[in-house]
Design a protein around this motif. Sequence first.
Motif, PDB file in Angstrom:
ATOM      1  N   LEU A  52      98.620  26.159  84.149  1.00 18.76           N
ATOM      2  CA  LEU A  52      97.851  27.203  84.490  1.00 18.76           C
ATOM      3  C   LEU A  52      97.137  27.280  85.863  1.00 18.76           C
ATOM      4  O   LEU A  52      96.715  28.117  86.491  1.00 18.76           O
ATOM      5  N   GLY A  53      97.238  25.864  86.364  1.00 15.37           N
ATOM      6  CA  GLY A  53      96.848  25.599  87.848  1.00 15.37           C
ATOM      7  C   GLY A  53      95.323  25.682  87.876  1.00 15.37           C
ATOM      8  O   GLY A  53      94.719  26.089  89.077  1.00 15.37           O
ATOM      9  N   VAL A  54      94.498  25.409  86.804  1.00 10.69           N
ATOM     10  CA  VAL A  54      93.215  25.466  87.020  1.00 10.69           C
ATOM     11  C   VAL A  54      92.821  24.033  87.833  1.00 10.69           C
ATOM     12  O   VAL A  54      93.421  23.236  87.904  1.00 10.69           O
ATOM     13  N   SER A  55      91.581  24.607  88.283  1.00  9.67           N
ATOM     14  CA  SER A  55      91.012  23.415  89.432  1.00  9.67           C
ATOM     15  C   SER A  55      89.614  22.856  88.633  1.00  9.67           C
ATOM     16  O   SER A  55      88.771  23.552  88.011  1.00  9.67           O
ATOM     17  N   PRO A  56      89.453  21.446  89.216  1.00 11.07           N
ATOM     18  CA  PRO A  56      88.278  20.761  88.564  1.00 11.07           C
ATOM     19  C   PRO A  56      87.019  21.565  88.985  1.00 11.07           C
ATOM     20  O   PRO A  56      86.067  21.318  88.277  1.00 11.07           O
ATOM     21  N   CYS A  57      86.896  22.163  90.128  1.00  8.55           N
ATOM     22  CA  CYS A  57      85.997  23.260  90.705  1.00  8.55           C
ATOM     23  C   CYS A  57      85.760  24.254  90.093  1.00  8.55           C
ATOM     24  O   CYS A  57      84.744  25.236  90.283  1.00  8.55           O
ATOM     25  N   GLU A  58      86.762  24.877  89.405  1.00 10.14           N
ATOM     26  CA  GLU A  58      86.392  26.014  88.763  1.00 10.14           C
ATOM     27  C   GLU A  58      85.179  26.074  87.666  1.00 10.14           C
ATOM     28  O   GLU A  58      84.744  25.099  87.043  1.00 10.14           O
ATOM     29  N   GLU A  59      84.389  27.093  87.816  1.00  5.49           N
ATOM     30  CA  GLU A  59      83.204  27.130  86.864  1.00  5.49           C
ATOM     31  C   GLU A  59      83.550  27.895  85.598  1.00  5.49           C
ATOM     32  O   GLU A  59      84.043  28.962  85.376  1.00  5.49           O
ATOM     33  N   VAL A  60      82.743  27.444  84.417  1.00  8.82           N
ATOM     34  CA  VAL A  60      82.697  28.134  83.090  1.00  8.82           C
ATOM     35  C   VAL A  60      81.218  28.127  82.614  1.00  8.82           C
ATOM     36  O   VAL A  60      80.596  27.211  83.220  1.00  8.82           O
ATOM     37  N   THR A  61      81.033  29.003  81.657  1.00  6.60           N
ATOM     38  CA  THR A  61      79.678  29.179  81.309  1.00  6.60           C
ATOM     39  C   THR A  61      79.573  28.432  79.620  1.00  6.60           C
ATOM     40  O   THR A  61      80.530  28.784  79.029  1.00  6.60           O
ATOM     41  N   ASP A  62      78.563  27.776  79.729  1.00  9.69           N
ATOM     42  CA  ASP A  62      78.361  27.010  78.274  1.00  9.69           C
ATOM     43  C   ASP A  62      77.762  27.978  77.302  1.00  9.69           C
ATOM     44  O   ASP A  62      76.675  28.100  77.130  1.00  9.69           O
ATOM     45  N   LEU A  63      78.652  28.818  76.913  1.00 15.33           N
ATOM     46  CA  LEU A  63      78.339  29.941  75.756  1.00 15.33           C
ATOM     47  C   LEU A  63      79.533  29.740  74.524  1.00 15.33           C
ATOM     48  O   LEU A  63      80.550  29.120  75.093  1.00 15.33           O
ATOM     49  N   PRO A  64      79.222  30.480  73.578  1.00 16.18           N
ATOM     50  CA  PRO A  64      80.156  30.135  72.325  1.00 16.18           C
ATOM     51  C   PRO A  64      81.436  30.843  72.597  1.00 16.18           C
ATOM     52  O   PRO A  64      81.667  31.837  73.264  1.00 16.18           O
ATOM     53  N   ARG A  65      82.579  30.208  72.028  1.00 20.64           N
ATOM     54  CA  ARG A  65      83.897  30.889  72.516  1.00 20.64           C
ATOM     55  C   ARG A  65      84.627  30.981  71.085  1.00 20.64           C
ATOM     56  O   ARG A  65      84.504  30.008  70.127  1.00 20.64           O
ATOM     57  N   THR A  66      85.124  31.957  70.808  1.00 17.56           N
ATOM     58  CA  THR A  66      85.846  32.289  69.396  1.00 17.56           C
ATOM     59  C   THR A  66      87.219  32.715  69.585  1.00 17.56           C
ATOM     60  O   THR A  66      87.849  33.322  70.643  1.00 17.56           O
ATOM     61  N   VAL A  67      88.014  32.032  68.859  1.00 17.35           N
ATOM     62  CA  VAL A  67      89.373  32.423  68.618  1.00 17.35           C
ATOM     63  C   VAL A  67      89.618  33.236  67.324  1.00 17.35           C
ATOM     64  O   VAL A  67      89.103  32.773  66.146  1.00 17.35           O
TER      65      VAL A  67
END
Length: 226
Positions: A52-67
């Motif tokens: 996917l070419g994600v970057s180590p510097c890409e930000e994510v939010t620590d919130l619940p994720r559901t599949v």
Amino acid sequence: TGLMSVDPHTGYIKAWVGGVNYGQFAYDHVTSTRQVGSTFKPFVYAAAIQQLGVSPCEEVTDLPRTVFPGEKNFMLLEPWTPANSKGEYTGERMTLKQALKQSVNTASVELMKRLGGTAEVRNLAKKMGIDADKKYPNGQLRIPDAPSICLGSCDLTVLEMAGAYTAFANNGTFIRPVFVRRIEDKKGREIFTAKLEEEDALQPEFNYVMVEMLKHVAGGMGLKSH
């Protein structure tokens, strides 16, 4: 406990400690299976970086994720919303590098959702020497075709995990660990020579990114990286 040390450039096993005393306790912790937990997460991150070419510097939010059932190629029958290890969510933004360092479950689930299924992670694990398609007597895969593998819900051996990690230290090339290099008879004639088994698991540029992330993890634990 058990430990194993491998030269990542040759595959030669340098140290193997299977337990306290084989004569008293004939059980090898290096070849026995244990749930690997968060030590499996680098495979998920590496697959996301390469595919996917994600970057180590890409930000994510620590919130619940559901599949959810029917989502992409996960084939779930019920929603799956795993919690962090402490059962809490900070709601904070963090880089993927920080998320790996802190072993944040929600970030791993986010990457797995983006990958759209388990195939990329399982295929990478196979290229790194783990027999992901091997089945237990009950028919279950050693690395299940389930999103929970992003949190390490599989039982593997120290031998497999140490071997897989050599790819990170060898520019993305996996070399299968070697127990015996050569056997000679009493006259010095060679009767066996180990064959080098290697496979390109990660492209060097993507492996470089992954290694930098792992250095960050090691630095956070007070370890030195070489």
